[in-house]
Design a protein around this motif. Structure first.
Motif, PDB file in Angstrom:
ATOM      1  N   PRO A  58      82.511  17.872 -40.932  1.00 42.22           N
ATOM      2  CA  PRO A  58      81.905  17.479 -42.206  1.00 42.22           C
ATOM      3  C   PRO A  58      80.909  18.549 -42.658  1.00 42.22           C
ATOM      4  N   GLU A  59      80.547  18.518 -43.942  1.00 44.54           N
ATOM      5  CA  GLU A  59      79.475  19.379 -44.426  1.00 44.54           C
ATOM      6  C   GLU A  59      78.172  18.960 -43.745  1.00 44.54           C
ATOM      7  N   TRP A  60      77.275  19.919 -43.551  1.00 47.23           N
ATOM      8  CA  TRP A  60      75.983  19.645 -42.923  1.00 47.23           C
ATOM      9  C   TRP A  60      74.855  19.909 -43.907  1.00 47.23           C
ATOM     10  N   VAL A  61      73.674  19.356 -43.619  1.00 47.98           N
ATOM     11  CA  VAL A  61      72.489  19.642 -44.410  1.00 47.98           C
ATOM     12  C   VAL A  61      71.323  19.926 -43.470  1.00 47.98           C
ATOM     13  N   GLU A  62      70.541  20.943 -43.801  1.00 53.05           N
ATOM     14  CA  GLU A  62      69.356  21.315 -43.028  1.00 53.05           C
ATOM     15  C   GLU A  62      68.145  21.191 -43.945  1.00 53.05           C
ATOM     16  N   ILE A  63      67.059  20.585 -43.443  1.00 51.09           N
ATOM     17  CA  ILE A  63      65.920  20.244 -44.285  1.00 51.09           C
ATOM     18  C   ILE A  63      64.668  20.980 -43.837  1.00 51.09           C
ATOM     19  N   ILE A  64      64.027  21.662 -44.772  1.00 48.58           N
ATOM     20  CA  ILE A  64      62.732  22.280 -44.527  1.00 48.58           C
ATOM     21  C   ILE A  64      61.705  21.329 -45.106  1.00 48.58           C
ATOM     22  N   ALA A  65      61.054  20.548 -44.248  1.00 51.24           N
ATOM     23  CA  ALA A  65      60.136  19.484 -44.664  1.00 51.24           C
ATOM     24  C   ALA A  65      58.703  19.999 -44.613  1.00 51.24           C
ATOM     25  N   LEU A  66      58.077  20.152 -45.780  1.00 53.50           N
ATOM     26  CA  LEU A  66      56.729  20.701 -45.890  1.00 53.50           C
ATOM     27  C   LEU A  66      55.777  19.629 -46.419  1.00 53.50           C
ATOM     28  N   ASP A  67      54.561  19.589 -45.872  1.00 53.44           N
ATOM     29  CA  ASP A  67      53.592  18.631 -46.388  1.00 53.44           C
ATOM     30  C   ASP A  67      52.580  19.331 -47.306  1.00 53.44           C
ATOM     31  N   ALA A  68      51.638  18.567 -47.803  1.00 49.44           N
ATOM     32  CA  ALA A  68      50.692  19.095 -48.784  1.00 49.44           C
ATOM     33  C   ALA A  68      49.715  20.094 -48.180  1.00 49.44           C
ATOM     34  N   PRO A 130      82.649  31.155 -40.550  1.00 45.51           N
ATOM     35  CA  PRO A 130      83.837  31.139 -41.405  1.00 45.51           C
ATOM     36  C   PRO A 130      85.116  31.573 -40.702  1.00 45.51           C
ATOM     37  N   ALA A 131      84.999  32.134 -39.516  1.00 44.26           N
ATOM     38  CA  ALA A 131      86.204  32.523 -38.778  1.00 44.26           C
ATOM     39  C   ALA A 131      86.966  31.308 -38.267  1.00 44.26           C
ATOM     40  N   THR A 132      86.229  30.249 -37.893  1.00 40.72           N
ATOM     41  CA  THR A 132      86.881  29.093 -37.282  1.00 40.72           C
ATOM     42  C   THR A 132      86.467  27.756 -37.896  1.00 40.72           C
ATOM     43  N   HIS A 133      85.342  27.689 -38.598  1.00 43.75           N
ATOM     44  CA  HIS A 133      84.838  26.431 -39.151  1.00 43.75           C
ATOM     45  C   HIS A 133      85.138  26.366 -40.651  1.00 43.75           C
ATOM     46  N   THR A 134      85.530  25.182 -41.116  1.00 43.25           N
ATOM     47  CA  THR A 134      85.820  25.021 -42.539  1.00 43.25           C
ATOM     48  C   THR A 134      84.623  24.519 -43.330  1.00 43.25           C
ATOM     49  N   ASN A 135      83.557  24.091 -42.664  1.00 42.88           N
ATOM     50  CA  ASN A 135      82.465  23.428 -43.376  1.00 42.88           C
ATOM     51  C   ASN A 135      81.351  24.385 -43.788  1.00 42.88           C
ATOM     52  N   LEU A 136      80.453  23.868 -44.608  1.00 38.58           N
ATOM     53  CA  LEU A 136      79.278  24.593 -45.052  1.00 38.58           C
ATOM     54  C   LEU A 136      78.027  23.837 -44.630  1.00 38.58           C
ATOM     55  N   ALA A 137      76.925  24.568 -44.462  1.00 39.09           N
ATOM     56  CA  ALA A 137      75.620  23.973 -44.178  1.00 39.09           C
ATOM     57  C   ALA A 137      74.734  24.188 -45.403  1.00 39.09           C
ATOM     58  N   HIS A 138      74.261  23.091 -45.977  1.00 40.30           N
ATOM     59  CA  HIS A 138      73.439  23.141 -47.182  1.00 40.30           C
ATOM     60  C   HIS A 138      71.965  23.132 -46.799  1.00 40.30           C
ATOM     61  N   ILE A 139      71.160  23.896 -47.518  1.00 38.52           N
ATOM     62  CA  ILE A 139      69.747  24.057 -47.217  1.00 38.52           C
ATOM     63  C   ILE A 139      68.930  23.410 -48.329  1.00 38.52           C
TER      64      ILE A 139
END
Length: 206
Positions: A58-68, A130-139
């Motif tokens: 599946p597609e993945w998502v990575e989160i950069i969580a910043l506080d105030a 991209p050589a072997t995986h079909t998915n993308l990681a979203h930032i």
């Protein structure tokens, strides 16, 4: 033509690098989390490459969580493939019910950490391999995060939440303490876009 235009032309003109022709495909594994496909391929020069194994995630998502206060939230969890406890960004798989990567990021951040945000910024996407995986990681960047719920109680995903100054997270990544390559790349791109990439110099570490 200046050098920038020349590089742009080189990157977009791929006529001399044609895709392989797929003669047949067979699924060896087909479940919710992973599909393993064996392709029988032929290159433009007639060279047969078979089997060529492709991993469909599946597609993945990575989160950069910043506080105030310009701190970032990272997580630690056990990763069975390498058998290590890894320092990572919050994130996970995008579900079919998620309307967008940002919606998936909000769900994953809440489930893993109990944090939420009303200020989201989509950074971009990377290919894990991209050589072997079909998915993308979203930032995705989440700004001004706050605790709003209890994390999900998932016995298969025990997580330690760590809050630290952004600069300290950068130092850990540069020192090789964050070994998940997609997360290091996501951290770099996101903090650069947010104007918060302040990489330490060698003299800073003395």
């Amino acid at each position: 033509m200046d050098s920038k235009d020349g590089v742009t032309h080189l990157l977009t003109d791929t006529a001399d690098l044609p895709p392989w022709e797929i003669k047949s495909s067979t699924y060896l594994v087909h479940d919710r989390w992973l599909k393993v496909r064996a392709d029988s391929c032929v290159t433009a020069e007639g060279v047969e490459i078979a089997p060529y194994y492709v991993l469909e995630y599946p597609e993945w998502v990575e989160i950069i969580a910043l506080d105030a206060e310009d701190h970032i939230y990272l997580v630690q969890q056990y990763r069975h493939g390498l058998g290590v406890v890894a320092l990572e960004l919050p994130g996970g798989a995008i579900d079919a019910s998620d309307a967008s990567p940002v919606e998936a990021a909000a769900r994953e951040l809440r489930e893993e950490t109990g944090l939420s945000s009303t200020d989201w910024d989509y950074v971009g996407k990377l290919a894990p391999n991209p050589a072997t995986h079909t998915n993308l990681a979203h930032i995705v960047i989440a700004r001004n995060v706050e605790f709003s719920a209890r994390p999900a109680d998932d016995p298969t995903e025990r997580i330690r939440l760590i809050r630290m100054p952004i600069r300290q997270a950068i130092e850990l990544a540069l020192d090789g303490k964050m070994i998940q390559v997609i997360h290091v790349a996501a951290l770099t791109l996101a903090l650069h876009k947010a104007g918060k990439w302040d990489a330490p110099t060698p003299t800073d570490k003395r």
